[in-house]
Write a protein that holds these residues in place. Structure first.
Motif, mmCIF file in Angstrom:
data_model
loop_
_atom_site.group_PDB
_atom_site.id
_atom_site.type_symbol
_atom_site.label_atom_id
_atom_site.label_comp_id
_atom_site.label_asym_id
_atom_site.label_seq_id
_atom_site.Cartn_x
_atom_site.Cartn_y
_atom_site.Cartn_z
ATOM 1 N N ALA A 36 -9.059 6.509 11.042
ATOM 2 C CA ALA A 36 -9.146 5.842 12.340
ATOM 3 C C ALA A 36 -9.128 6.864 13.472
ATOM 4 O O ALA A 36 -9.882 6.745 14.443
ATOM 5 N N CYS A 37 -8.276 7.861 13.359
ATOM 6 C CA CYS A 37 -8.216 8.916 14.380
ATOM 7 C C CYS A 37 -9.522 9.707 14.429
ATOM 8 O O CYS A 37 -10.019 10.042 15.508
ATOM 9 N N ALA A 38 -10.080 10.010 13.275
ATOM 10 C CA ALA A 38 -11.344 10.747 13.221
ATOM 11 C C ALA A 38 -12.470 9.920 13.837
ATOM 12 O O ALA A 38 -13.311 10.450 14.577
ATOM 13 N N LEU A 39 -12.493 8.630 13.553
ATOM 14 C CA LEU A 39 -13.507 7.752 14.120
ATOM 15 C C LEU A 39 -13.367 7.675 15.642
ATOM 16 O O LEU A 39 -14.344 7.779 16.382
ATOM 17 N N SER A 46 -2.150 4.533 3.508
ATOM 18 C CA SER A 46 -2.007 4.178 4.919
ATOM 19 C C SER A 46 -2.159 5.417 5.789
ATOM 20 O O SER A 46 -2.684 5.351 6.896
ATOM 21 N N SER A 47 -1.717 6.569 5.285
ATOM 22 C CA SER A 47 -1.904 7.819 6.020
ATOM 23 C C SER A 47 -3.377 8.184 6.088
ATOM 24 O O SER A 47 -3.867 8.648 7.118
ATOM 25 N N SER A 48 -4.087 7.962 4.993
ATOM 26 C CA SER A 48 -5.517 8.248 4.958
ATOM 27 C C SER A 48 -6.272 7.323 5.914
ATOM 28 O O SER A 48 -7.180 7.766 6.615
ATOM 29 N N PRO A 85 0.839 -1.195 0.000
ATOM 30 C CA PRO A 85 0.000 0.000 0.000
ATOM 31 C C PRO A 85 0.872 1.242 0.000
ATOM 32 O O PRO A 85 1.941 1.282 0.581
ATOM 33 N N SER A 86 0.391 2.222 -0.699
ATOM 34 C CA SER A 86 1.159 3.457 -0.760
ATOM 35 C C SER A 86 1.069 4.183 0.573
ATOM 36 O O SER A 86 0.178 3.951 1.377
#
Length: 122
Positions: free
Chosen positions: A16-19, A9-11, A4-5
């Motif tokens: 995950a942080c937003a959730l 993975s940053s997205s 994965p680019s």
């Protein structure tokens, strides 16, 4: 195999942080009584997990004792979840049920549960 680019993975990490942040902010609005019940459910489930791990490591010589302990913890957790559902003000199904009545039902059902478990111990 495709790696994965770093942008995907940053997205995913940002999602995950937003959730996590949205769940934390929504849970902060939860009443204290429901948080206490959640803590009790977590304690009961973690006690059951500790008993299962102990049985896996040491053995299950008195198997009735192991089953009684685990079923007691899981049964108590299930009854506490039912109490949480009944006490929650946002739940419209139980709006006519007083919190005192829900707690009395919880205590009575726990008494019956633990009498059955004591009988199972022998």
């Amino acid at each position: 195999m495709v790696k994965p680019s770093s942008s995907s993975s940053s997205s995913a990490s940002q999602d995950a942080c937003a959730l996590f942040n949205s769940l934390r902010s929504a849970y902060s609005a939860t009443p204290t009584t429901l948080k206490v019940i959640d803590l009790y459910v977590g304690f009961a489930v973690s006690t059951a997990i500790i008993q299962v791990v102990y049985m896996a490591l040491v053995g299950s010589f008195p198997f009735n004792s192991f089953l009684s302990g685990v079923l007691s913890c899981i049964g108590t957790a299930v009854l506490a979840v039912c109490l949480r559902i009944q006490v929650n003000k946002e739940n419209k199904e139980f709006k006519d049920l007083a919190p005192e009545r829900a707690f009395a039902d919880f205590v009575l059902c726990n008494l019956v549960l633990h009498l059955v478990i004591m009988n199972f111990l022998g």
